[in-house]
Design a protein around this motif. Structure first.
Motif, short mmCIF file in Angstrom:
data_model
loop_
_atom_site.label_atom_id
_atom_site.label_comp_id
_atom_site.label_asym_id
_atom_site.label_seq_id
_atom_site.Cartn_x
_atom_site.Cartn_y
_atom_site.Cartn_z
N PHE A 133 5.03 8.77 1.76
CA PHE A 133 4.99 7.44 1.32
C PHE A 133 5.41 6.55 2.52
CE2 PHE A 133 3.22 9.07 -2.49
CZ PHE A 133 2.21 8.04 -2.86
N PHE A 134 6.64 6.70 3.18
CA PHE A 134 7.26 5.99 4.08
C PHE A 134 6.36 6.35 5.27
CE2 PHE A 134 9.52 6.31 7.98
CZ PHE A 134 10.15 5.13 7.95
N ASP A 135 5.79 7.53 5.58
CA ASP A 135 4.78 7.49 6.77
C ASP A 135 3.48 6.38 6.47
OD1 ASP A 135 6.39 9.04 7.95
OD2 ASP A 135 5.23 10.99 7.57
N LEU A 136 3.15 6.58 5.36
CA LEU A 136 1.86 5.51 5.11
C LEU A 136 2.21 4.33 5.00
CD1 LEU A 136 0.35 7.51 1.78
CD2 LEU A 136 -0.74 6.95 4.02
N TRP A 137 3.51 3.93 4.65
CA TRP A 137 4.08 2.62 5.03
C TRP A 137 3.81 2.17 6.46
CZ3 TRP A 137 9.81 1.52 5.19
CH2 TRP A 137 10.09 -0.04 5.56
N ILE A 138 4.47 2.99 7.44
CA ILE A 138 4.42 2.75 8.82
C ILE A 138 3.07 2.65 9.28
CG2 ILE A 138 5.19 3.66 11.08
CD1 ILE A 138 7.37 2.65 9.15
N ALA A 139 2.26 3.41 8.86
CA ALA A 139 0.87 3.77 9.25
C ALA A 139 -0.06 2.43 8.85
CB ALA A 139 0.00 4.92 9.02
N THR A 140 0.23 1.92 7.59
CA THR A 140 -0.65 0.79 7.12
C THR A 140 0.03 -0.57 6.92
OG1 THR A 140 0.08 1.29 4.95
CG2 THR A 140 -1.75 2.35 5.72
N ASN A 141 1.42 -0.64 7.13
CA ASN A 141 2.04 -1.86 7.05
C ASN A 141 2.06 -2.40 5.74
OD1 ASN A 141 3.85 -3.58 8.21
ND2 ASN A 141 2.43 -5.16 8.63
N ASN A 142 1.59 -1.61 4.71
CA ASN A 142 1.54 -1.83 3.25
C ASN A 142 2.91 -1.51 2.43
OD1 ASN A 142 0.73 -2.24 0.61
ND2 ASN A 142 -1.12 -1.03 0.76
N SER A 143 3.29 -3.08 2.25
CA SER A 143 4.76 -2.64 1.49
C SER A 143 4.56 -1.89 0.19
CB SER A 143 5.38 -4.19 1.24
OG SER A 143 4.46 -5.03 0.18
N HIS A 144 3.40 -2.04 -0.46
CA HIS A 144 3.33 -1.03 -1.65
C HIS A 144 3.73 0.29 -1.46
CE1 HIS A 144 1.63 1.03 -5.31
NE2 HIS A 144 1.08 1.66 -4.17
N TYR A 145 3.61 0.83 -0.21
CA TYR A 145 3.96 2.35 0.18
C TYR A 145 5.29 2.11 0.49
CZ TYR A 145 -0.92 3.36 0.59
OH TYR A 145 -2.19 3.64 0.38
N GLU A 146 6.11 1.07 0.59
CA GLU A 146 7.36 1.25 0.86
C GLU A 146 8.15 1.25 -0.43
OE1 GLU A 146 10.99 -1.85 2.42
OE2 GLU A 146 9.04 -2.36 2.51
N ASP A 147 7.65 0.36 -1.50
CA ASP A 147 8.36 0.41 -2.71
C ASP A 147 8.14 1.78 -3.40
OD1 ASP A 147 8.57 -2.41 -2.52
OD2 ASP A 147 6.95 -2.98 -3.49
N VAL A 148 7.00 2.42 -3.40
CA VAL A 148 6.98 3.70 -3.74
C VAL A 148 7.85 4.55 -3.13
CG1 VAL A 148 5.28 5.92 -4.08
CG2 VAL A 148 4.53 3.48 -4.28
N ALA A 149 8.01 4.63 -1.87
CA ALA A 149 8.99 5.53 -1.19
C ALA A 149 10.26 5.47 -1.57
CB ALA A 149 9.01 5.72 0.40
N ARG A 150 10.68 3.97 -2.00
CA ARG A 150 12.10 3.58 -2.47
C ARG A 150 12.27 4.45 -4.06
NH1 ARG A 150 15.00 0.62 1.00
NH2 ARG A 150 13.86 -0.67 2.64
N GLN A 151 11.44 4.17 -4.71
CA GLN A 151 11.31 4.70 -6.14
C GLN A 151 11.34 6.30 -6.09
OE1 GLN A 151 8.23 2.99 -8.40
NE2 GLN A 151 8.44 1.18 -7.08
N LEU A 152 10.91 6.80 -5.17
CA LEU A 152 10.69 8.33 -5.22
C LEU A 152 12.06 8.67 -4.67
CD1 LEU A 152 7.08 8.66 -3.40
CD2 LEU A 152 7.90 9.73 -5.71
N PHE A 153 12.79 7.94 -3.68
CA PHE A 153 13.90 8.59 -3.00
C PHE A 153 15.11 8.21 -4.29
CE2 PHE A 153 18.30 7.14 -1.64
CZ PHE A 153 18.64 8.27 -1.21
N ALA A 154 14.89 7.11 -5.13
CA ALA A 154 15.95 7.15 -6.25
C ALA A 154 15.93 8.23 -7.17
CB ALA A 154 15.36 5.73 -6.94
N SER A 155 14.75 8.81 -7.41
CA SER A 155 14.97 10.11 -8.22
C SER A 155 15.93 11.29 -7.79
CB SER A 155 13.64 10.67 -8.25
OG SER A 155 12.97 11.34 -7.21
#
Length: 456
Positions: A133-155
């Motif tokens: 999801f970090f890679d998707l955030w970089i590829a799309t510049n969609n902050s939704h993917y950044e939020d998901v990546a952070r929530q996944l890391f929190a686990s």
């Protein structure tokens, strides 16, 4: 972005069935794709296909194809491949659930022979999704993917004691694949979780978890020698494993009555031993041997009491402690059911009862603490095996992956111990061709084999 339909299946030679995806050619090797037996469901989710037409929505499978198609997009900027990656990511996201402030992909509860029978999540899987999801955030510049990546890391930071995967230790942090009470730290999962997070320094920097990685490397540096099995030219799959032991009166047939039976792993992990469990990954007395249990006192049916223990290399010694509550005159033996290493098995085979120690009882109540000697712990944390078949050949996937992951982690942070064990374990693979236990499995090019295993 809608995923365009493709008339023919360009991945049929890879054994991929179901909904058609763009050609897979960049990241996922053909033999690995065929090994995974992928079937793409209608919503784009890549499931595992079984003979008989059944499918299992393996939590890890989407990460392989998200990674593939994001890499293709980065290389050629083909919008079809980015659309495929987003479609698969959306399908995976629909199957995740909130867990506190985190987002997790739960594995279902498994049978009694599995390490845990309750739903759980995996550090390796969560780390893979964090990077995807970090890679998707970089590829799309969609902050939704950044939020998901952070929530996944929190686990990854939730403690094992709270049903998470983080093993907080005095000298660092370990990442578990399963929330066992006894530290297990499956090496493939731990190394892979570290590697997929630190492989891209910008991922560590932008999501701000460099300290978490450093603490994992501290723990890995401390524990890595415990995974080495020089007598088997191998590395351990994990640090822990089930061990059958028994207490047996040698000079009396009087039924044993034991109070406060406990099992300890080093100084930090101490477990009560009860009778109500049938899992190999719990500490208990065999129910068939028990006549009754009242509070902490267990009355056995005979002069023999068998136990299942989850022993561990994590911290030594492993000890059984108890009080003989009924006065008996004679000798009490501690014995373990010990077998030998078999390259195609996941646990020791050809076991037999072996005496470890004895204690005199002298006709009175006696408190005992009996250590399991290191010689009996040799196959606790079983060495990696050759059970997996890849393109028609039995492979030691996990030992090969340990080597490659350690080399890649050393590129991130060059601690000498990482390269030392990577080189030592790679040397083992070159010696397999001369070892009677392994020569039937040794590849023609043992040097190359250490670097072409699936990274799971």
């Amino acid at each position: 972005m809608a995923m365009p339909e493709i008339a023919d299946n360009p991945n049929s030679d890879l054994g991929i069935t179901g909904r058609v995806l763009p050609r897979i050619y960049l990241k996922l090797p053909p033999d690995h794709a065929r090994y995974y037996k992928i079937h793409v469901l209608d919503d784009g989710y890549p499931a595992q296909r079984f003979e008989g037409g059944e499918f299992y929505e393996h939590p890890l499978y989407p990460t392989y194809l998200i990674e593939e198609f994001v890499a293709q997009y980065e290389a050629a900027k083909n919008p079809e491949t980015l659309a495929a990656a987003e479609m698969i990511a959306t399908a995976a996201l629909k199957r995740m659930q909130r867990f506190g402030d985190a987002l997790v992909f739960w594995y279902p509860g498994e049978g009694a022979h599995a390490r845990v029978s309750c739903p759980h999540y995996s550090a390796l899987t969560q780390a893979y999704y964090t990077r995807c999801f970090f890679d998707l955030w970089i590829a799309t510049n969609n902050s939704h993917y950044e939020d998901v990546a952070r929530q996944l890391f929190a686990s990854l930071t939730i403690a094992v004691e709270k049903e998470g995967v983080a093993r907080y230790l005095p000298y660092g942090i370990g990442m578990e694949e399963l929330p066992l009470a006894t530290p297990d730290l499956i090496l493939n999962g731990w190394l892979s979780a570290i590697d997929v997070l630190c492989e891209k320094p910008q991922l560590v920097a932008r999501l701000g978890f460099s300290d978490f990685i450093a603490r994992n490397l501290d723990a890995l540096e401390k524990l890595l020698p415990d995974y080495d099995c020089p007598g088997y030219r191998n590395s351990r799959y994990s640090l822990s494993g089930p061990l059958y032991v028994r207490l047996r009166l040698l000079t009396s047939k009087a039924p044993l009555v034991l109070r406060d039976v406990r099992f300890s792993v080093g100084a930090g992990f101490d477990f009560d031993i009860g009778t109500e469990n049938d899992s190999r990954w719990a500490n208990y007395a065999f129910a068939k041997d028990v006549e009754s249990q009242v509070a902490s006192t267990i009355r056995f049916r005979s002069h023999t009491a068998r136990f299942n223990l989850v022993a561990s290399q994590f911290s030594l010694p492993n000890q059984v402690s108890f009080t003989v509550d009924k006065p008996v005159l004679g000798l009490l033996a501690l014995e373990a059911y010990l077998g030998r290493y078999e390259p195609l098995a996941s646990a020791p085979v050809d076991g037999k009862w072996t005496r470890l120690s004895m204690v005199g009882l002298y006709g009175r109540r006696k408190a005992c603490k009996l250590a399991i000697p290191k010689s009996a712990m040799d196959l606790v944390g079983y060495p990696t095996n050759f059970a997996k078949v890849l393109d028609g050949r039995n492979r030691n996937i996990y030992h090969e992956t340990h080597i490659r992951r350690l080399m890649q982690i050393a590129e991130y942070q060059n601690r000498p111990i990482f390269r030392h064990y990577a080189e030592k374990w790679r040397r083992y693979t070159r010696e397999w061709v001369h070892d009677p236990r392994y020569m039937r499995f040794a590849p023609e090019d043992a040097e190359a084999a250490a670097f072409d295993a699936p990274l799971t």
